[in-house]
Design a protein around this motif. Structure first.
Motif, PDB file in Angstrom:
ATOM      1  N   UNK A  81       0.849  -1.195   0.000  1.00 41.90           N
ATOM      2  CA  UNK A  81       0.000   0.000   0.000  1.00 41.90           C
ATOM      3  C   UNK A  81       0.887   1.248   0.000  1.00 41.90           C
ATOM      4  N   UNK A  82       0.609   2.152  -0.930  1.00 42.35           N
ATOM      5  CA  UNK A  82       1.417   3.366  -1.067  1.00 42.35           C
ATOM      6  C   UNK A  82       0.747   4.533  -0.341  1.00 42.35           C
ATOM      7  N   UNK A  83       1.500   5.140   0.547  1.00 42.36           N
ATOM      8  CA  UNK A  83       1.037   6.344   1.229  1.00 42.36           C
ATOM      9  C   UNK A  83       1.651   7.560   0.539  1.00 42.36           C
ATOM     10  N   UNK A  84       0.945   8.673   0.514  1.00 45.04           N
ATOM     11  CA  UNK A  84       1.528   9.881  -0.095  1.00 45.04           C
ATOM     12  C   UNK A  84       2.868  10.257   0.530  1.00 45.04           C
ATOM     13  N   UNK A  85       3.663  10.944  -0.256  1.00 49.05           N
ATOM     14  CA  UNK A  85       5.020  11.329   0.083  1.00 49.05           C
ATOM     15  C   UNK A  85       5.929  10.102   0.174  1.00 49.05           C
ATOM     16  N   UNK A  86       5.965   9.359  -0.929  1.00 46.34           N
ATOM     17  CA  UNK A  86       6.838   8.187  -1.037  1.00 46.34           C
ATOM     18  C   UNK A  86       7.426   8.143  -2.449  1.00 46.34           C
ATOM     19  N   UNK A  87       8.376   7.261  -2.634  1.00 45.02           N
ATOM     20  CA  UNK A  87       9.055   7.114  -3.926  1.00 45.02           C
ATOM     21  C   UNK A  87       9.018   5.654  -4.358  1.00 45.02           C
TER      22      UNK A  87
ATOM     23  N   UNK B 274       0.853  14.076  -1.789  1.00 44.42           N
ATOM     24  CA  UNK B 274      -0.514  14.033  -1.285  1.00 44.42           C
ATOM     25  C   UNK B 274      -1.545  14.677  -2.185  1.00 44.42           C
ATOM     26  N   UNK B 275      -1.226  15.845  -2.760  1.00 46.65           N
ATOM     27  CA  UNK B 275      -2.234  16.555  -3.543  1.00 46.65           C
ATOM     28  C   UNK B 275      -1.563  17.332  -4.667  1.00 46.65           C
TER      29      UNK B 275
ATOM     30  N   UNK C  32      -6.158  12.311  -2.236  1.00 47.25           N
ATOM     31  CA  UNK C  32      -7.061  11.668  -1.291  1.00 47.25           C
ATOM     32  C   UNK C  32      -7.424  10.236  -1.611  1.00 47.25           C
ATOM     33  N   UNK C  33      -6.811   9.612  -2.579  1.00 49.19           N
ATOM     34  CA  UNK C  33      -7.113   8.216  -2.874  1.00 49.19           C
ATOM     35  C   UNK C  33      -6.674   7.316  -1.728  1.00 49.19           C
TER      36      UNK C  33
END
Length: 422
Positions: free
Chosen positions: A22-28, A131-132, A181-182
């Motif tokens: 699962x990918x969380x925002x602010x990742x590479x 994130x956005x 927001x996904x």
């Protein structure tokens, strides 16, 4: 379990492919797609068994998948395809690593190990997930995308992407993704499909240079076939010369088809997968930018059509070559039939001459035998005339001549008939 099919577990495992974390925002996400030969498979497996210090493997029942944790927030994923292998680093720390992976020693070590895996690199991508769109707009100038070639659109359930699909100085492409927001699982599937789209696109395009090179070969073959077609009706050209030329063309055509058929078939299959991934991504354009669908259709589809045309042209030339060989065979068969006709006509004349000679010999034989028989009868009649002076021996011999000739002819005819019956 008794009587279990030897492929049952392979099939079941195939239906449970390992998804991305699962990918969380602010990742590479850093992924490298390699084309790996059968000779390099053992080296690849050996490399996977020798992870960097501190890495922890995560066993998988499917030999085509492998996962390991390199360090806190750094996950490694490996997946084998039919002719390629995708190796991926999931860096759940910062999207900044998409710009400079060497900023962290652990990330640099993991990437260095990843770069040393065997195989030829077909695609290498660094993906920054933020994130956005506001965060993406802040990072966008640092990616330095080409303004004229930038692609931006919404994908999935609201995410937006930016890329120009150019290679950087280090050989990597770059993609910027705004999650908007996904949910993490949906975001992971969307980015995975995005990567699969690019991977299948590059694998499909491997057939384009082969098709372009083969097009020149087909031009040469087509020109030579046209020349042979004009020469096949000429009596001055020998069959041996034509056979040598058409055999050479057939071998050249077969060699080209054999060397390119797998690649063209793979291109066709990958092209269909690209279309499926485009549909799965639910692409929606953004004003002022070309969308991923536009980019793909405009640049990818012509290449796919070129490869398809290459296969069709090869099939057409193979059909024309078969027609030429059929015409050549007809020419040879016609020539043989004409030779056989002349030979039969010559034999017929020879037999006719022999028959006439035979009839002449038979006639001479009848005359000769009749002459000798009449001579013998004459001797008998002359002897009888001395005993009976009133006997007209000469007259009797003259009367017997036609009867002796007929009897001789009849006897010879019967003898010949008996010989032919046996």
């Amino acid at each position: 379990m008794r009587n279990e099919h030897e492929l049952r577990r392979v099939v079941v495992n195939e239906m449970h492919l390992r998804r991305w974390p699962a990918l969380m925002p602010d990742c590479t996400v850093i992924q490298i797609l390699r084309q790996v030969t059968e000779a390099e498979r053992d080296k690849e497996r050996e490399a996977l068994s020798q992870l960097p210090a501190g890495a922890t493997p995560d066993p998988s029942p499917n030999p085509r998948h492998f996962q390991a944790r390199f360090a806190d927030g750094i996950i490694f994923g490996w997946e084998r395809h039919s002719e390629a292998t995708a190796a991926t680093l999931f860096i759940q720390r910062s999207a900044e690593f998409a710009l400079d992976p060497t900023a962290d020693q652990q990330v640099a070590t993991a990437l260095g190990w990843l770069m040393d895996l065997p195989g030829k690199i077909v695609r290498a991508t660094r993906i920054a997930v933020v994130g956005d769109e506001a965060s993406a707009q802040a990072m966008l100038p640092r990616f330095a995308f080409a303004i004229d070639d930038i692609v931006s659109c919404h994908v999935g359930d609201g995410a937006r992407i930016w890329s120009d699909f150019h290679l950087r100085d280090d050989g990597f492409g770059a993609v910027l993704v705004a999650a908007n927001g996904m949910p993490a699982s949906d975001l992971s599937r969307t980015v995975q499909r995005l990567q699969e789209l690019g991977n299948y696109r590059n694998l499909a395009l491997l057939g384009l240079p082969i098709a372009q090179r083969g097009w020149k070969v087909f031009d040469t073959i087509e020109a030579e076939l046209a020349m042979l077609g004009a020469r096949i009706g000429s009596a001055e050209v020998t069959d041996d010369a034509l056979l040598t030329e058409v055999t050479g063309l057939s071998m050249e055509l077969m060699t080209e088809a054999a060397s390119s058929d797998f690649r063209m078939s793979a291109t066709e299959a990958y092209g269909r997968l690209v279309e499926e991934r485009l549909d799965d991504l639910c692409i929606r354009p953004c004003a002022g930018f070309q969308s991923l669908a536009d980019f793909t259709q405009r640049r990818f589809q012509p290449a796919i059509r070129t490869c398809a045309a290459h296969r069709r042209r090869g099939e057409v030339l193979a059909g024309r070559t078969a027609q030429f060989i059929s015409l050549f065979r007809t020419r040879v068969e016609t020539r043989i039939e004409n030779q056989n006709g002349r030979l039969l006509h010559s034999m017929e004349r020879s037999i006719s001459t022999q028959l006439r000679l035979q009839q002449l010999v038979e006639g001479l034989s009848v005359v000769a035998l009749s002459y000798y028989l009449i001579g013998l009868i004459g001797y008998v009649l002359k002897g009888a005339e001395k005993a009976v002076p009133a006997l007209p021996a000469t007259a009797i011999a003259a009367v017997l001549v036609p009867f002796v000739v007929l009897a001789t002819w009849f006897a010879i005819h019967r003898l010949k008939a008996r010989i032919f019956r046996h």
